[in-house]
Design a protein around this motif. Structure first.
Motif, mmCIF file in Angstrom:
data_model
loop_
_atom_site.group_PDB
_atom_site.id
_atom_site.type_symbol
_atom_site.label_atom_id
_atom_site.label_comp_id
_atom_site.label_asym_id
_atom_site.label_seq_id
_atom_site.Cartn_x
_atom_site.Cartn_y
_atom_site.Cartn_z
ATOM 1 N N LYS A 389 6.791 48.498 5.333
ATOM 2 C CA LYS A 389 6.318 49.352 4.241
ATOM 3 C C LYS A 389 5.972 48.560 2.973
ATOM 4 O O LYS A 389 4.998 48.854 2.286
ATOM 5 C CB LYS A 389 7.369 50.408 3.917
ATOM 6 C CG LYS A 389 6.737 51.620 3.244
ATOM 7 C CD LYS A 389 7.702 52.711 2.973
ATOM 8 C CE LYS A 389 6.970 53.769 2.152
ATOM 9 N NZ LYS A 389 7.890 54.719 1.579
ATOM 10 N N GLN A 392 2.580 47.323 3.041
ATOM 11 C CA GLN A 392 1.559 48.384 2.885
ATOM 12 C C GLN A 392 1.330 48.645 1.393
ATOM 13 O O GLN A 392 0.206 48.809 0.942
ATOM 14 C CB GLN A 392 2.016 49.660 3.589
ATOM 15 C CG GLN A 392 1.994 49.538 5.113
ATOM 16 C CD GLN A 392 2.718 50.673 5.802
ATOM 17 O OE1 GLN A 392 3.094 51.666 5.196
ATOM 18 N NE2 GLN A 392 2.916 50.519 7.108
ATOM 19 N N THR A 393 2.433 48.641 0.644
ATOM 20 C CA THR A 393 2.314 48.812 -0.814
ATOM 21 C C THR A 393 1.580 47.606 -1.413
ATOM 22 O O THR A 393 0.716 47.751 -2.276
ATOM 23 C CB THR A 393 3.728 48.920 -1.449
ATOM 24 O OG1 THR A 393 4.466 49.874 -0.710
ATOM 25 C CG2 THR A 393 3.652 49.316 -2.899
ATOM 26 N N ARG A 396 -2.083 47.900 -1.014
ATOM 27 C CA ARG A 396 -2.678 48.838 -1.973
ATOM 28 C C ARG A 396 -2.943 48.129 -3.311
ATOM 29 O O ARG A 396 -4.018 48.224 -3.882
ATOM 30 C CB ARG A 396 -1.697 49.994 -2.169
ATOM 31 C CG ARG A 396 -2.364 51.284 -2.487
ATOM 32 C CD ARG A 396 -1.476 52.466 -2.249
ATOM 33 N NE ARG A 396 -0.260 52.497 -3.021
ATOM 34 C CZ ARG A 396 0.962 52.595 -2.512
ATOM 35 N NH1 ARG A 396 1.117 52.630 -1.208
ATOM 36 N NH2 ARG A 396 2.017 52.649 -3.291
ATOM 37 N N SER A 444 -2.893 54.130 -10.927
ATOM 38 C CA SER A 444 -3.463 54.882 -9.797
ATOM 39 C C SER A 444 -2.851 54.423 -8.470
ATOM 40 O O SER A 444 -2.766 55.204 -7.517
ATOM 41 C CB SER A 444 -4.982 54.740 -9.771
ATOM 42 O OG SER A 444 -5.327 53.443 -9.331
ATOM 43 N N GLY A 445 -2.389 53.158 -8.435
ATOM 44 C CA GLY A 445 -1.764 52.643 -7.216
ATOM 45 C C GLY A 445 -0.458 53.346 -6.883
ATOM 46 O O GLY A 445 -0.032 53.359 -5.725
ATOM 47 N N PHE A 446 0.189 53.926 -7.899
ATOM 48 C CA PHE A 446 1.445 54.657 -7.653
ATOM 49 C C PHE A 446 1.165 56.100 -7.216
ATOM 50 O O PHE A 446 2.034 56.756 -6.662
ATOM 51 C CB PHE A 446 2.313 54.662 -8.921
ATOM 52 C CG PHE A 446 2.800 53.299 -9.297
ATOM 53 C CD1 PHE A 446 3.865 52.715 -8.618
ATOM 54 C CD2 PHE A 446 2.180 52.568 -10.312
ATOM 55 C CE1 PHE A 446 4.312 51.447 -8.951
ATOM 56 C CE2 PHE A 446 2.617 51.305 -10.654
ATOM 57 C CZ PHE A 446 3.691 50.732 -9.968
ATOM 58 N N VAL A 448 -2.175 57.281 -5.724
ATOM 59 C CA VAL A 448 -2.967 57.327 -4.486
ATOM 60 C C VAL A 448 -2.361 56.330 -3.491
ATOM 61 O O VAL A 448 -2.245 55.149 -3.806
ATOM 62 C CB VAL A 448 -4.450 56.969 -4.769
ATOM 63 C CG1 VAL A 448 -5.289 57.128 -3.504
ATOM 64 C CG2 VAL A 448 -5.001 57.819 -5.889
ATOM 65 N N LYS A 449 -1.978 56.825 -2.318
ATOM 66 C CA LYS A 449 -1.276 55.954 -1.377
ATOM 67 C C LYS A 449 -2.200 55.326 -0.326
ATOM 68 O O LYS A 449 -1.807 54.420 0.382
ATOM 69 C CB LYS A 449 -0.167 56.746 -0.652
ATOM 70 C CG LYS A 449 0.832 57.388 -1.590
ATOM 71 C CD LYS A 449 1.759 56.362 -2.193
ATOM 72 C CE LYS A 449 2.773 57.022 -3.125
ATOM 73 N NZ LYS A 449 3.537 56.074 -3.892
ATOM 74 N N ASN A 450 -3.435 55.848 -0.219
ATOM 75 C CA ASN A 450 -4.333 55.357 0.818
ATOM 76 C C ASN A 450 -5.201 54.207 0.285
ATOM 77 O O ASN A 450 -6.027 54.393 -0.621
ATOM 78 C CB ASN A 450 -5.225 56.521 1.290
ATOM 79 C CG ASN A 450 -6.051 56.150 2.497
ATOM 80 O OD1 ASN A 450 -6.528 55.029 2.606
ATOM 81 N ND2 ASN A 450 -6.223 57.100 3.411
ATOM 82 N N ALA A 451 -5.005 53.010 0.845
ATOM 83 C CA ALA A 451 -5.707 51.816 0.341
ATOM 84 C C ALA A 451 -7.229 51.951 0.495
ATOM 85 O O ALA A 451 -7.991 51.438 -0.329
ATOM 86 C CB ALA A 451 -5.212 50.576 1.066
#
Lengths: 537, 91
Positions: A389, A392-393, A396, A444-446, A448-451
């Motif tokens: 995980k 994944q962050t 992003r 916005s990275g916090f 919107v979770k979809n890269a």
């Protein structure tokens, strides 16, 4: 090729990866802004739009100096810098050298901008050279981008130290990348598009990295030299070689005469000296430095930029009272030396300004390639750890940083033109626009979770801003292409076209990303539909 | 290899960096001054990134960490002695 053992190669792979993970974001910021900073002068001319054509030093400079010199504080006659202002007018800086509280020497005086044809004084500003330079509103955008590259807007000397360390990190990445590739020359041409995702990513990183390897090495080497020399190298060497006497270092390195004469003797007509330099070099100087004007020990130093096929600029030294030609001075020291010759190569190699616009275009292209290498390196690292995980962050935020930084830089340009149209200070609006957009993108990275959604949005923003900037330039009073070319400022058209091309490239990338995203969604939908049909059956 | 346990991290990291600075400063005293008298000032500064790269990769790749430490110590002692002599000779 250097053949290392398996153990050493493995260690280098670990080093290459982890050093990039720890310093890669900052390195990307320095490389990306550096790529743009190659075009510093072009960005400046593009934002200015209208520039008085020609070199003002071909006019009657002597008459202007004779009029202004009695008006200034006699202390400011210690040195006069004569050049051209951003708008193409004659610029004179009458100044003295004074010691700051920290012992460093700074230039303090009065600066005039003068129309060389009419002799009219257009602006007059008093202060330190740094303050005057920083208050030039027309340079707000280009200077902001350069300072981001040079010291990431951190105070001195910490910013320079950090960018110096980043230069060493780039050197580390380039050397370790070179050492760990057993088949370097074969790897240059290997792009296996039909393989697994990770193999494709690895090939893209290796090919781009291998092609830009010599460039990365040169930039890292020259860049860290500039940062370390500026932050501690010069004072530290002065401390050792001259017992801390920076003035003695300057005398040896720049070659200012030690013998002084207070006797009042009129300085020679500067116009004749400029004409003599033109006869020797085939072009007029772009800058002149007159020391001790009106004194017996007056000296005139003329700077002529390097011709397009040469690396080293020309410096001529003249006696200020007799007008005699003394010598062609190397960049450092009084006599030619290996040190000065090597030093002359460092600047052009770092700035890419040795062959006019062509070399700058190559440097910008290689700068883009280096940015691509950093981003594909991140991408490869993430692809190998996608199940975790935390990565994944990381993916992003890599997307936000990689594609968001150009958005923030373009937003700084929008801020510049808004400041012009609203009569605000561009020196405030440019950093403000950059910072606000950067903060919003990071936040916005916090949310919107979809890269991929983030990537699409950022590509769209880049395209919109690239198309908007030429329009904003026109709306805020900038010249049309024909008018700019008539005023010998063809850079305006070139920069507009560059932005439009980048806008088209972003749209192309947007369509490709959207298409692959749609395909992935469809494949997921079909496979889940098939699975549910099988379960029902 | 565990770079932290062996002390390699410290040798290749901060030690290599500060040793490069010491060598750069010391070079001002033994490097040939050249015709213009500036080569000993300019060239060590230009060479600084390369000096660091040599120290860094040597410390990182040599399997014998004691040899690295010994070599670094020798280079540091020579250059620090030169610097101390330079600052104390005139007093």
């Amino acid at each position: 090729m250097i053949k290392l053992g398996q153990r050493e190669t493995k260690s280098l792979v670990v080093l290459h990866g982890w050093s990039a993970i720890f310093l890669g974001f900052l390195l990307y910021a320095v490389v990306a802004t550096g790529t743009v900073a190659v075009l510093e002068e072009e960005i400046h001319h593009w934002t200015l739009g209208k520039i008085k054509p020609g070199n003002p030093l071909t006019g009657d400079v002597d008459k202007i100096i004779q009029i202004l010199s009695p008006q200034v504080d006699p202390e400011f006659l210690e040195e006069i810098g004569v050049g051209h202002s951003p708008h193409g007018h004659l610029q004179l800086f009458f100044h003295t050298h004074r010691k700051k509280d920290n012992g460093q020497i700074e230039d303090y005086g009065v600066q005039y901008e003068v129309d060389i044809d009419s002799g009219e004084v257009l602006t007059e500003r008093t202060g330190t050279a740094r303050d005057i330079f920083q208050s030039e509103q027309s340079r707000a955008l280009s200077r902001f981008l350069v300072e981001t590259h040079v010291q990431l807007h951190l105070p001195n000397p910490w910013g320079l130290l950090l960018t110096g360390i980043l230069g060493l990190a780039m050197l580390l990445a380039a050397v370790s990348g070179f050492l760990m590739h057993r088949h370097l020359f074969k790897d240059i041409f290997v792009l296996r598009r039909d393989r697994k995702n990770i193999t494709v990513k690895r090939d893209l990183h290796t090919v781009a990295g291998t092609w830009s390897l010599p460039f990365a090495f040169i930039l890292a080497f020259t860049g860290s030299f500039f940062s370390f020399a500026g932050s501690f190298g010069i004072p530290a060497m002065a401390m050792v070689a001259f017992g801390g006497d920076q003035e003695a270092l300057i005398r040896t390195v720049i070659g200012v005469p030690e013998t002084e004469s207070d006797e009042k003797i009129a300085t020679v007509n500067i116009n004749t000296i400029l004409a003599d330099a033109n006869a020797r070099a085939g072009q007029y100087p772009e800058f002149a430095s007159i020391t001790h004007y009106g004194r017996g020990d007056a000296k005139i130093l003329l700077f002529i930029p390097a011709a397009e096929t040469k690396l080293e600029p020309i410096q001529y030294e003249y006696n200020g009272t007799s007008g005699d030609f003394i010598r062609q001075k190397p960049q450092i020291g009084i006599e030619p030396s290996i040190g000065s010759n090597v030093f002359s190569l460092i600047g052009p190699l770092h700035f890419g300004n040795f062959g006019g616009l062509l070399s700058k275009a190559v440097w910008v292209g290689l700068g883009f390639a280096s940015c691509y290498v950093i981003l594909t390196g991140f991408s490869l690292w993430i692809a190998r750890r996608k199940e975790e995980k935390i990565w994944q962050t990381f993916e992003r935020f890599t997307t936000i940083f990689g594609i968001g930084l150009p958005v923030a830089m373009l937003a700084a340009g929008v801020g510049y033109f808004f400041a012009i149209s609203l009569s605000l200070k561009p020196t405030s609006m440019v950093p403000w626009s950059f910072s606000v957009v950067s903060v919003l993108l990071i936040l916005s990275g916090f949310v919107v979770k979809n890269a991929r959604i983030i990537k699409l949005s950022l590509l769209a923003m880049n395209a919109i801003l690239c198309f908007s900037l030429p329009v904003l330039r026109l709306l805020t009073g900038g010249p049309f292409w024909f008018s700019a070319i008539e005023n010998q400022n063809g850079i305006v058209m070139m920069m507009d076209l560059l932005l439009l091309t980048l806008g088209v490239f972003c749209i192309h990338q947007f369509i490709n990303t959207a298409r692959s995203y749609t395909n992935a969604v469809c494949e997921n939908y079909i496979s889940s539909d098939n699975a549910s049909s099988e379960r029902t059956a | 290899m565990n770079i932290f346990a062996s002390g390699r991290f410290w040798l290749a990291g901060p030690v290599a960096f500060f040793l490069s600075i010491i060598v750069m400063l010391g070079m001002a005293l033994w490097f040939p001054k050249g015709h213009a008298g500036i080569d000993n000032i300019v060239l060590p500064m230009i060479l600084f990134p390369l000096i660091w790269a040599v120290f860094f990769f040597y410390a990182y790749l040599d399997r014998n960490i004691k040899r690295v430490a010994l070599l670094f110590l020798t280079v540091a002692v020579i250059h620090i002695s030169l610097l101390v002599l330079q600052f104390t000779a005139g007093k």
